[in-house]
Motif scaffolding. Sequence first.
Motif, mmCIF file in Angstrom:
data_model
loop_
_atom_site.group_PDB
_atom_site.id
_atom_site.type_symbol
_atom_site.label_atom_id
_atom_site.label_comp_id
_atom_site.label_asym_id
_atom_site.label_seq_id
_atom_site.Cartn_x
_atom_site.Cartn_y
_atom_site.Cartn_z
ATOM 1 N N LYS A 237 0.822 -1.217 0.000
ATOM 2 C CA LYS A 237 0.000 0.000 0.000
ATOM 3 C C LYS A 237 0.847 1.254 0.000
ATOM 4 O O LYS A 237 0.384 2.315 -0.430
ATOM 5 N N SER A 238 2.067 1.191 0.517
ATOM 6 C CA SER A 238 2.915 2.369 0.608
ATOM 7 C C SER A 238 4.371 1.963 0.443
ATOM 8 O O SER A 238 4.733 0.779 0.567
ATOM 9 N N ALA A 239 5.216 2.967 0.171
ATOM 10 C CA ALA A 239 6.645 2.691 0.046
ATOM 11 C C ALA A 239 7.226 2.236 1.373
ATOM 12 O O ALA A 239 8.095 1.366 1.422
ATOM 13 N N ASP A 240 6.760 2.842 2.486
ATOM 14 C CA ASP A 240 7.221 2.411 3.803
ATOM 15 C C ASP A 240 6.995 0.918 3.986
ATOM 16 O O ASP A 240 7.871 0.182 4.443
ATOM 17 N N GLU A 241 5.803 0.468 3.618
ATOM 18 C CA GLU A 241 5.466 -0.946 3.812
ATOM 19 C C GLU A 241 6.282 -1.836 2.878
ATOM 20 O O GLU A 241 6.713 -2.928 3.261
ATOM 21 N N ALA A 242 6.519 -1.381 1.647
ATOM 22 C CA ALA A 242 7.322 -2.174 0.717
ATOM 23 C C ALA A 242 8.745 -2.347 1.238
ATOM 24 O O ALA A 242 9.312 -3.445 1.190
ATOM 25 N N PHE A 243 9.348 -1.249 1.748
ATOM 26 C CA PHE A 243 10.685 -1.352 2.333
ATOM 27 C C PHE A 243 10.670 -2.291 3.536
ATOM 28 O O PHE A 243 11.590 -3.094 3.736
ATOM 29 N N ASP A 244 9.635 -2.190 4.347
ATOM 30 C CA ASP A 244 9.532 -3.052 5.525
ATOM 31 C C ASP A 244 9.413 -4.515 5.115
ATOM 32 O O ASP A 244 10.005 -5.402 5.748
ATOM 33 N N ASN A 245 8.650 -4.793 4.063
ATOM 34 C CA ASN A 245 8.496 -6.167 3.603
ATOM 35 C C ASN A 245 9.813 -6.744 3.103
ATOM 36 O O ASN A 245 10.126 -7.915 3.342
ATOM 37 N N VAL A 246 10.602 -5.924 2.400
ATOM 38 C CA VAL A 246 11.922 -6.383 1.960
ATOM 39 C C VAL A 246 12.785 -6.729 3.169
ATOM 40 O O VAL A 246 13.481 -7.750 3.184
ATOM 41 N N ALA A 247 12.721 -5.887 4.208
ATOM 42 C CA ALA A 247 13.497 -6.170 5.421
ATOM 43 C C ALA A 247 13.039 -7.475 6.065
ATOM 44 O O ALA A 247 13.864 -8.259 6.557
ATOM 45 N N ARG A 248 11.740 -7.728 6.076
ATOM 46 C CA ARG A 248 11.221 -8.971 6.657
ATOM 47 C C ARG A 248 11.699 -10.196 5.886
ATOM 48 O O ARG A 248 12.090 -11.204 6.483
ATOM 49 N N VAL A 249 11.647 -10.119 4.560
ATOM 50 C CA VAL A 249 12.070 -11.260 3.744
ATOM 51 C C VAL A 249 13.565 -11.514 3.916
ATOM 52 O O VAL A 249 14.003 -12.661 4.053
ATOM 53 N N GLU A 250 14.358 -10.433 3.913
ATOM 54 C CA GLU A 250 15.795 -10.603 4.111
ATOM 55 C C GLU A 250 16.099 -11.209 5.481
ATOM 56 O O GLU A 250 16.987 -12.054 5.616
ATOM 57 N N GLU A 251 15.370 -10.780 6.504
ATOM 58 C CA GLU A 251 15.564 -11.328 7.844
ATOM 59 C C GLU A 251 15.276 -12.826 7.863
ATOM 60 O O GLU A 251 16.016 -13.620 8.461
ATOM 61 N N ALA A 252 14.197 -13.239 7.183
ATOM 62 C CA ALA A 252 13.849 -14.657 7.141
ATOM 63 C C ALA A 252 14.876 -15.462 6.357
ATOM 64 O O ALA A 252 15.267 -16.562 6.763
ATOM 65 N N ALA A 253 15.336 -14.916 5.228
ATOM 66 C CA ALA A 253 16.327 -15.628 4.421
ATOM 67 C C ALA A 253 17.638 -15.782 5.186
ATOM 68 O O ALA A 253 18.256 -16.852 5.181
ATOM 69 N N ARG A 254 18.053 -14.715 5.850
ATOM 70 C CA ARG A 254 19.277 -14.782 6.647
ATOM 71 C C ARG A 254 19.137 -15.779 7.793
ATOM 72 O O ARG A 254 20.041 -16.578 8.063
ATOM 73 N N THR A 255 17.983 -15.753 8.457
ATOM 74 C CA THR A 255 17.738 -16.676 9.572
ATOM 75 C C THR A 255 17.754 -18.117 9.100
ATOM 76 O O THR A 255 18.295 -19.006 9.778
ATOM 77 N N ALA A 256 17.166 -18.380 7.921
ATOM 78 C CA ALA A 256 17.136 -19.740 7.390
ATOM 79 C C ALA A 256 18.554 -20.259 7.136
ATOM 80 O O ALA A 256 18.892 -21.399 7.473
ATOM 81 N N LEU A 257 19.391 -19.407 6.565
ATOM 82 C CA LEU A 257 20.766 -19.828 6.280
ATOM 83 C C LEU A 257 21.558 -20.049 7.563
ATOM 84 O O LEU A 257 22.311 -21.026 7.685
ATOM 85 N N LEU A 258 21.376 -19.156 8.542
ATOM 86 C CA LEU A 258 22.078 -19.331 9.816
ATOM 87 C C LEU A 258 21.547 -20.538 10.581
ATOM 88 O O LEU A 258 22.305 -21.245 11.246
ATOM 89 N N GLN A 259 20.252 -20.785 10.459
ATOM 90 C CA GLN A 259 19.677 -21.956 11.133
ATOM 91 C C GLN A 259 20.282 -23.242 10.589
ATOM 92 O O GLN A 259 20.571 -24.180 11.341
ATOM 93 N N ALA A 260 20.474 -23.269 9.281
ATOM 94 C CA ALA A 260 21.073 -24.461 8.680
ATOM 95 C C ALA A 260 22.493 -24.664 9.187
ATOM 96 O O ALA A 260 22.926 -25.793 9.432
ATOM 97 N N VAL A 261 23.231 -23.575 9.372
ATOM 98 C CA VAL A 261 24.593 -23.669 9.889
ATOM 99 C C VAL A 261 24.581 -24.160 11.333
ATOM 100 O O VAL A 261 25.328 -25.071 11.715
ATOM 101 N N LEU A 262 23.709 -23.569 12.161
ATOM 102 C CA LEU A 262 23.649 -23.959 13.572
ATOM 103 C C LEU A 262 23.171 -25.386 13.738
ATOM 104 O O LEU A 262 23.610 -26.102 14.631
ATOM 105 N N GLY A 263 22.258 -25.801 12.862
ATOM 106 C CA GLY A 263 21.725 -27.155 12.954
ATOM 107 C C GLY A 263 22.629 -28.202 12.363
ATOM 108 O O GLY A 263 22.377 -29.399 12.514
ATOM 109 N N GLY A 264 23.663 -27.752 11.651
ATOM 110 C CA GLY A 264 24.590 -28.706 11.061
ATOM 111 C C GLY A 264 24.029 -29.473 9.898
ATOM 112 O O GLY A 264 24.550 -30.508 9.507
ATOM 113 N N ASP A 265 22.928 -28.993 9.316
ATOM 114 C CA ASP A 265 22.298 -29.712 8.212
ATOM 115 C C ASP A 265 21.760 -28.678 7.242
ATOM 116 O O ASP A 265 20.675 -28.126 7.433
#
Length: 294
Positions: A237-265
């Motif tokens: 609906k707004s540019a603020d929300e679009a920027f926020d959504n990008v931050a959310r997706v990046e946070e999830a992608a980063r977390t997924a990669l770090l989770q795989a490292v911590l989990g050893g799989d």
Amino acid sequence: MCRPRTSPAQTPPPSGSPRAATFPRPLPLLRPLEANREVHRRTPRTPGPGRGAATLGHAQPSGGALSMRLPDGNILMSCAGSAFHRWNLTVKDFIALTPAGDIVDRPAGLGAAATTTHLAIYRRFPDANACLHAHSPYSLAFASLGLPVPSLTNRMDMLGEVPCIAADDTRIKADYLANPRPLQLPAGMSPRPDAAVVNLEHIEPQIEKVFGPRGHELAHHGLAFTLYRHGLFAFAKSADEAFDNVARVEEAARTALLQAVLGGDSGRIQLDRLFPATLTPSAGRRPDTYRGPP
């Protein structure tokens, strides 16, 4: 439908015309485009729209684009190459277009190569008022493998799994250059028919197929997808929300990669290790684990 280009460097309308008067200078609409308020507070010394996203690494100078629907219905579109300014954008980095892609006002360059995709999103989704495309590094890691970004943080529950839309753009571009044919391109877009054919004939139909039934969600939150080997798109609906959504997706992608490292799989990323029974399709998350590359 986009109108045919009349010339690569179409002259903007006279300043006294009604259309030209819709693009104010200095442009006050750039102010809310700087980033969401949280990012803005964290990076107060970096000037320009998109500064917070760039400083945090969500937006890269290798490419990307930003657009916004203006109050009069026209579209403010970032120009080709504007990301190379490291997202320190000014009025000269934008062009004002009609919904069909004709030039309303042109301070400098023409719209980015993905202009047709931005215009298609605005035509199809009336609740979308901003669209951000960024080469965000963590989500790009998933896009490079054609994988969706999993929903595994509470901030991603509203977006759900972010799909990856794929097209063999290298082959499609080569085929077009070997056998060119007329394309209806917006007058306000950079003359890149080889790139436009990928978006017009392959990417945009998939956006319609994947998100057409989900258009009503824009009243509550944004939507996002990645392009295979390319980058991330978020529209809202707004540019603020679009920027926020990008931050959310990046946070999830980063977390997924770090989770795989911590989990050893690296082949198994868990969406909700402690409370798997709470995963429901209505939350936008699959009731199983996300399986990454073998």
